[in-house]
Design an enzyme around this catalytic site. Structure first.
Site, PDB file in Angstrom:
ATOM      1  N   ARG A   1     -54.189  57.875  -3.133  1.00 45.94           N
ATOM      2  CA  ARG A   1     -54.669  56.691  -3.947  1.00 45.94           C
ATOM      3  C   ARG A   1     -56.169  56.586  -3.895  1.00 45.94           C
ATOM      4  O   ARG A   1     -56.574  56.422  -5.055  1.00 45.94           O
ATOM      5  CB  ARG A   1     -53.818  55.611  -3.528  1.00 45.94           C
ATOM      6  CG  ARG A   1     -52.438  55.358  -3.641  1.00 45.94           C
ATOM      7  CD  ARG A   1     -52.057  54.020  -3.403  1.00 45.94           C
ATOM      8  NE  ARG A   1     -51.678  53.813  -2.037  1.00 45.94           N
ATOM      9  CZ  ARG A   1     -50.312  54.017  -1.348  1.00 45.94           C
ATOM     10  NH1 ARG A   1     -49.230  54.308  -2.169  1.00 45.94           N
ATOM     11  NH2 ARG A   1     -50.014  53.728  -0.321  1.00 45.94           N
TER      12      ARG A   1
ATOM     13  N   SER B   1     -38.045  52.960 -12.658  1.00 45.97           N
ATOM     14  CA  SER B   1     -36.484  52.756 -12.852  1.00 45.97           C
ATOM     15  C   SER B   1     -36.292  51.226 -12.259  1.00 45.97           C
ATOM     16  O   SER B   1     -35.135  50.592 -12.680  1.00 45.97           O
ATOM     17  CB  SER B   1     -35.598  53.608 -12.523  1.00 45.97           C
ATOM     18  OG  SER B   1     -35.799  53.965 -11.089  1.00 45.97           O
TER      19      SER B   1
ATOM     20  N   ASP C   1     -45.190  61.058  -8.981  1.00 47.37           N
ATOM     21  CA  ASP C   1     -44.881  60.851  -7.753  1.00 47.37           C
ATOM     22  C   ASP C   1     -43.577  60.584  -7.419  1.00 47.37           C
ATOM     23  O   ASP C   1     -43.037  59.369  -7.308  1.00 47.37           O
ATOM     24  CB  ASP C   1     -45.480  59.902  -7.138  1.00 47.37           C
ATOM     25  CG  ASP C   1     -45.403  59.701  -5.516  1.00 47.37           C
ATOM     26  OD1 ASP C   1     -45.027  60.695  -5.004  1.00 47.37           O
ATOM     27  OD2 ASP C   1     -45.521  58.621  -4.896  1.00 47.37           O
TER      28      ASP C   1
ATOM     29  N   CYS D   1     -42.219  65.232  -2.643  1.00 51.46           N
ATOM     30  CA  CYS D   1     -41.973  64.876  -1.286  1.00 51.46           C
ATOM     31  C   CYS D   1     -40.699  65.492  -0.793  1.00 51.46           C
ATOM     32  O   CYS D   1     -40.465  65.022   0.381  1.00 51.46           O
ATOM     33  CB  CYS D   1     -41.945  63.366  -1.100  1.00 51.46           C
ATOM     34  SG  CYS D   1     -40.630  62.659  -2.051  1.00 51.46           S
TER      35      CYS D   1
END
Ligand code: SAH
Length: 400
Positions: free
Chosen positions: A216, A255, A304, A344
């Site tokens: 970030r 979502s 991400d 990930c």
């Protein structure tokens, strides 16, 4: 306090190699014999077929990983003192990382990579949030909680052992206060120059994606005066970093409407301009397609996504998913634009991920270069004997 019986696990001939390299997992297929009747999580001694002591570990009869190693030193007894030493070592390393920083939210214990298989402890300001994800960690829970309260001035310790992996260890999901006070519904944390609300009770994992902290921070370098699209935003982590760095516009897509609600609160918390930011609830795959059809373009895109591959069998399907979103992102980046793209899934290895992104660029008709390789933050170490601990990888790509 748990008793230390002396149970014995004897391996099949030739199955001790991984233990000699100090890998902490023993699969049931490698075991010839279990002596005695150890309960779930009890400490066992592991011997080679030739009778040599190799390690001590926690027994987990319902799991494919029958034993998770606590120690490779025969003289190291598995007692509260052992846990105290492991916690101390991990706390010392975090102190080095964060002592001179305003950051007050980080991973204190990163399971296998801190020598404590199955145990995750995250600090969020005055509170700790723990996950006991293995039979052994569960077995020593009271001891661990007591030690944490003694060693750190926490106001409270909250448990979020509600991940699916507990089932494989024969454990029920658990959630609630383990010690001290109940945390508030939202805890305010500081991460470098940014502030966030964290929902440790209902949020994902222990509440926040601490592993993305450094990334970030990196995004800030590219965001000034830019149109930024933050896909799979959760509570807006990358988006806040972009706005703080002077982004001209920001779209967060997720979502989960709840996560986006907190993302909006996080913009206020940092005193940033809500007018420049839009929260879109929906499916990233669909929204990116719509943007492509509408000819919308962005300067910086973050991808991400959640873990697409939960097991080896899912790698192929996951690869198609990663390729699809990366392809779409390459289609809607302005010339010179920047893509922050992540996976990930531990089962998607870095070379495969790079190939997927390269294929996506070619298919999108874009030439691009990697300008930086990214990984998980330093408070999520990867023990050299446990390469599985490397799950988060990312690339910063710049298109021509
Ligand atoms: N980047 C975030 C973490 C992302 S976690 C951070 O730094 O904090 C992945 C997020 O993707 C979750 O918030 C989840 O709700 C969301 N998600 C999962 N599938 C999705 C989909 N198909 N479309 C949009 N969001 C999705």
């Amino acid at each position: 306090m748990p008793q230390n019986q002396h149970y014995k696990i004897i391996l099949k001939p030739g199955r001790e190699d991984s233990l000699k390299r100090h890998h902490p997992w023993i699969f049931s297929g490698a075991v010839k014999k279990v002596e005695g009747n150890p309960e779930n999580g009890a400490t066992v001694d592991i011997f080679s077929a030739a009778g040599r002591w190799l390690a001590s570990g926690a027994f987990s009869p319902q799991s494919q990983i029958l034993v998770r190693v606590w120690s490779f030193l025969q003289e190291e007894a598995i007692t509260p003192e052992f846990f105290k030493n492991r916690l101390k070592k991990a706390l010392f390393s975090r102190k080095q990382l964060f002592e001179a920083s305003p950051t007050n939210a980080y991973r204190l214990i990163n399971a296998e990579s801190d020598g404590l298989p199955g145990l995750v402890v995250d600090r969020y300001g005055d509170f700790a949030v723990c996950q006991f994800l293995s039979a052994g960690a569960e077995f020593w829970k009271e001891t661990i909680v007591q030690l944490l309260m003694e060693m750190f001035p926490f106001k409270g310790i909250f448990e979020r052992s509600d991940e699916d992996v507990r089932e494989k260890e024969g454990l029920q999901p658990q959630k609630g206060v383990l010690a001290g006070e109940m945390p508030p519904d939202l805890i305010e944390i500081q991460e470098n120059s940014l502030r966030f609300w964290v929902d440790v009770k209902q949020g994902h994992k222990t509440g926040f994606y601490l592993d993305q902290r450094d990334n970030r921070d990196f995004l800030g370098r590219f965001a000034n005066e830019k149109d930024v699209l933050n896909c799979f935003s959760y509570t807006g982590g990358f988006g806040i970093a972009a706005l703080k760095a002077g982004a001209k516009s920001l779209i967060n897509i997720d979502s989960s409407a709840n996560s986006l609600q907190i993302a909006r609160q996080n913009i206020d918390l940092n005193g940033l301009d809500t007018q420049r930011a839009e929260q879109m609830t929906g499916d990233v795959f669909q929204i990116l397609r719509r943007f492509r059809d509408e000819g919308r373009l962005f300067d910086v895109i973050v991808l991400d996504p959640p873990k697409f591959a939960g097991s080896v069998n899912q790698v192929e399907k996951a690869a198609r998913g990663y390729k699809d979103i990366n392809w779409l992102a390459f289609r809607i980046l302005r010339p010179g634009g920047i893509l922050f793209t992540f996976s990930c899934s531990a089962h998607i290895k870095p070379p495969l991920f790079q190939k997927i992104v390269a294929d996506a660029a070619i298919d999108a008709g874009r030439d691009a270069g990697i300008i930086q390789f990214l990984s998980q933050a330093a408070d999520h170490p990867i023990a050299l004997n446990f390469p599985e601990g490397h799950y988060l990888k990312g690339l910063i790509c710049q298109v021509d």
